[in-house]
Design an enzyme around this catalytic site. Sequence first.
Site, short mmCIF file in Angstrom:
data_model
loop_
_atom_site.label_atom_id
_atom_site.label_comp_id
_atom_site.label_asym_id
_atom_site.label_seq_id
_atom_site.Cartn_x
_atom_site.Cartn_y
_atom_site.Cartn_z
N LYS A 173 61.40 -161.72 -9.65
CA LYS A 173 61.49 -161.89 -11.21
C LYS A 173 61.16 -160.37 -11.89
O LYS A 173 60.10 -159.86 -11.97
CB LYS A 173 60.66 -162.82 -11.75
CG LYS A 173 61.03 -163.20 -13.23
CD LYS A 173 60.08 -164.09 -13.86
CE LYS A 173 58.80 -163.15 -14.53
NZ LYS A 173 59.48 -162.46 -15.62
N GLY A 226 51.61 -155.41 -12.94
CA GLY A 226 51.54 -155.75 -14.26
C GLY A 226 50.04 -155.72 -15.02
O GLY A 226 49.20 -154.84 -14.39
N THR A 228 46.27 -156.37 -15.92
CA THR A 228 45.01 -156.93 -15.10
C THR A 228 44.77 -158.43 -15.63
O THR A 228 44.46 -159.36 -14.62
CB THR A 228 43.76 -156.24 -15.61
OG1 THR A 228 43.98 -154.92 -14.84
CG2 THR A 228 42.38 -156.75 -14.67
N ALA A 229 45.13 -158.86 -16.83
CA ALA A 229 44.99 -160.34 -17.38
C ALA A 229 45.93 -161.23 -16.35
O ALA A 229 45.32 -162.27 -15.86
CB ALA A 229 45.14 -160.44 -18.67
N THR A 230 46.98 -160.95 -16.28
CA THR A 230 48.11 -161.49 -15.67
C THR A 230 47.59 -161.67 -13.92
O THR A 230 47.79 -162.51 -13.37
CB THR A 230 49.50 -160.96 -15.84
OG1 THR A 230 49.58 -160.70 -17.20
CG2 THR A 230 50.45 -161.99 -15.12
N GLU A 248 49.15 -154.68 -8.24
CA GLU A 248 49.04 -153.22 -8.81
C GLU A 248 48.71 -153.49 -10.22
O GLU A 248 49.76 -153.93 -10.90
CB GLU A 248 50.37 -152.52 -8.71
CG GLU A 248 50.38 -152.08 -7.02
CD GLU A 248 49.25 -151.35 -6.49
OE1 GLU A 248 48.79 -150.57 -7.33
OE2 GLU A 248 49.08 -151.66 -5.20
N CYS A 282 51.28 -146.68 -15.52
CA CYS A 282 49.92 -147.13 -15.36
C CYS A 282 49.34 -145.86 -14.89
O CYS A 282 47.94 -145.75 -14.85
CB CYS A 282 50.06 -148.28 -14.29
SG CYS A 282 50.89 -147.89 -12.97
N GLU A 384 42.60 -150.60 -21.59
CA GLU A 384 44.05 -149.96 -21.28
C GLU A 384 44.87 -150.20 -22.66
O GLU A 384 45.06 -151.44 -23.18
CB GLU A 384 44.67 -150.85 -20.24
CG GLU A 384 45.93 -149.98 -19.85
CD GLU A 384 46.78 -150.68 -18.76
OE1 GLU A 384 46.88 -151.80 -18.64
OE2 GLU A 384 47.34 -149.68 -17.88
O1 TXE Z 1 52.44 -157.50 -18.79
P1 TXE Z 1 52.60 -158.88 -17.92
P2 TXE Z 1 52.56 -157.77 -20.44
C1 TXE Z 1 49.32 -153.60 -18.83
C2 TXE Z 1 49.63 -153.04 -20.38
C3 TXE Z 1 49.91 -154.13 -21.24
C4 TXE Z 1 49.42 -155.45 -20.71
C5 TXE Z 1 50.26 -156.71 -20.88
O2 TXE Z 1 48.22 -152.84 -20.59
O3 TXE Z 1 49.84 -154.03 -22.46
O4 TXE Z 1 49.46 -155.25 -19.16
O5 TXE Z 1 51.76 -156.35 -20.68
C6 TXE Z 1 55.17 -161.59 -15.22
N1 TXE Z 1 52.95 -165.62 -13.54
N2 TXE Z 1 50.76 -153.49 -18.12
O6 TXE Z 1 51.91 -158.99 -21.08
O7 TXE Z 1 52.42 -160.23 -18.61
C7 TXE Z 1 55.81 -161.10 -16.59
O8 TXE Z 1 56.85 -161.86 -16.96
C8 TXE Z 1 53.74 -164.98 -13.00
C9 TXE Z 1 50.53 -152.63 -17.07
O9 TXE Z 1 53.98 -157.35 -20.82
O10 TXE Z 1 51.39 -158.41 -16.76
C10 TXE Z 1 56.27 -159.88 -16.04
O11 TXE Z 1 57.60 -159.99 -15.18
N3 TXE Z 1 54.18 -163.87 -13.59
C11 TXE Z 1 51.37 -152.37 -16.12
C12 TXE Z 1 55.06 -159.35 -15.02
O12 TXE Z 1 54.33 -160.38 -14.99
C13 TXE Z 1 53.66 -163.54 -14.89
C14 TXE Z 1 52.83 -152.57 -16.36
C15 TXE Z 1 54.30 -158.42 -15.87
O13 TXE Z 1 54.04 -158.76 -17.12
C16 TXE Z 1 52.84 -164.27 -15.43
C17 TXE Z 1 52.94 -153.59 -17.56
C18 TXE Z 1 52.35 -165.50 -14.79
N4 TXE Z 1 51.49 -166.44 -15.17
C19 TXE Z 1 51.75 -153.84 -18.13
N5 TXE Z 1 52.54 -163.82 -16.64
C20 TXE Z 1 51.19 -151.38 -15.00
N6 TXE Z 1 50.36 -151.56 -13.99
O14 TXE Z 1 52.11 -150.72 -14.66
C21 TXE Z 1 53.18 -163.00 -16.70
N7 TXE Z 1 54.25 -162.65 -15.53
#
Ligand code: TXE
Length: 480
Positions: A173, A226, A228-230, A248, A282, A384
């Site tokens: 996804k 993605g 850290t919270a996710t 990551e 990141c 972040e």
């Molecule tokens: O990312 P999410 P978000 C950081 C950055 C940003 C914050 C939030 O600080 O402000 O994360 O960004 C999928 N189960 N980074 O909310 O939600 C989602 O659909 C499974 C750092 O946009 O982490 C997407 O495909 N999947 C970073 C992916 O997770 C889930 C890059 C990333 O989205 C899910 C991006 C769940 N419960 C944001 N919830 C880096 N490390 O490079 C969401 N997703």
Amino acid sequence: MEKILNYINGTLTEPVNGNFFNNINPAEGKPYGLIPDSNKEDVAQATAAAKHTFAAWSTTPARNRSSILIKIAKLIERDLDKLALAESIDQGKPVTLAKSLDIPRAAANIRFYATAILHESSEAHFTDNEAINYTQHTPIGVVGCISPWNLPLYLFTWKIAPALAVGCTVVAKPSEITPMTAYLFSKLCIEAGLPAGVLNIVHGVGAKAGQAIIEHPEIKAISFTGGTATGKIIAATAGPMFKKLSLELGGKNPNIIFADCDFEKAVTTSIQSSFSNQGEICLCGSRIFVERPLYEKFVAAFKVRTEALVMGDPLDEKTNLGAIASETHLNKILSYIELAKQEGGTIIQGGNQVKLTGRCADGYFLEPTIITGLSHTCRTNQEEIFGPVVTIMPFDTEEEVLQYANSTTYGLAATIWTENLKRAHRVAAEVKSGIVWVNCWLFRDLRTPFGGMKQSGIGREGGFEALKFFTDEKNVCIKF
Ligand code: TXE
């Protein structure tokens, strides 16, 4: 309005529930396409297809898997301009960056793993004259790959390429904020003759389609990049199911500049490590620490270079900074700039949303922003932000800067600028980061493992590590 479709069992298909939501062009602030709002049912179909095909794909000779992957890499290279344009429209990044970094790297990821699999070896240990022990790796089964919006096709392929090369089948996804290049990629997979069900791409929101991938009992390993919270939610769901996990996550990376650095290189590269891709990488160095004798000179030069950056229409080849990826993210960054002011910071450059004219009048643009006068402990310097915002702080000693650098919960990357070789090694050894660059930034050799310490993640991607991640490991002992 282009309607994106899921790619399930070799076919482009609408979601089972027939629902779609808007795909927004961040430079225009307007919808320009539709994204499937997939749910559990689509993930179930995708997983069933992947499971069905696993036996055939995992026993396909490595050279045949490799040659299909190479075909896909060639098709990406053939469509470089088209994919770069699509990525720029979808994500807001300058088209020149998509053309020079994102799309070439997507092809390189696939080539790397398509060829790496031909050179895979395993270990054997002879125990005196009594026994031989050997290690066997076999593809783990159906795996889930979930990627973010900042480097869409680059990170999507970084995950799926090793999984496919090793013989796993995949349910993937891409981020719902930037799904377009993964959709175009699914068409290239069909053109290249990738067998049905080997790769399945389910589009939709994280909490629904993403979560269904994490929860599916037939999905044996999860590779996620993605926030850290996710990452915490994913670990909480997948941990009790004993799935293999590679996470990551975010970074709050220190960029440490000693007074004996090559000043010109340090300033030029720091501009890139601060503002490339609107700071949405990141690995960006969002906290700049400068040794006190150089501090004033560095701040002045850095400000002049930042002022010279061209922010504008991502499709204009002169643009250095494009649009922020989404309105939600723009508001998050703006809220951190407000926080920095409340915490006593001085905005010495930027800090404001920008209204462009013409096509981009409603886009999500933000000035590159420099903040000084903050302590390393404040929230602005601990959390972040993930945008074109950097803080600059002075330091006096190596011990002090190491304490500052290591003071966050993150530990992804660090950059050190010094011409003193001993100091470079000494500081590199003490910085708690998974990747340390000395006198450079974002220089990557794909053989090098990649990943973070602390809350920047668990597991390593890249190199042969990634191939191993997608396998079950077995150690066999034969007694003579
Ligand atoms: O990312 P999410 P978000 C950081 C950055 C940003 C914050 C939030 O600080 O402000 O994360 O960004 C999928 N189960 N980074 O909310 O939600 C989602 O659909 C499974 C750092 O946009 O982490 C997407 O495909 N999947 C970073 C992916 O997770 C889930 C890059 C990333 O989205 C899910 C991006 C769940 N419960 C944001 N919830 C880096 N490390 O490079 C969401 N997703």
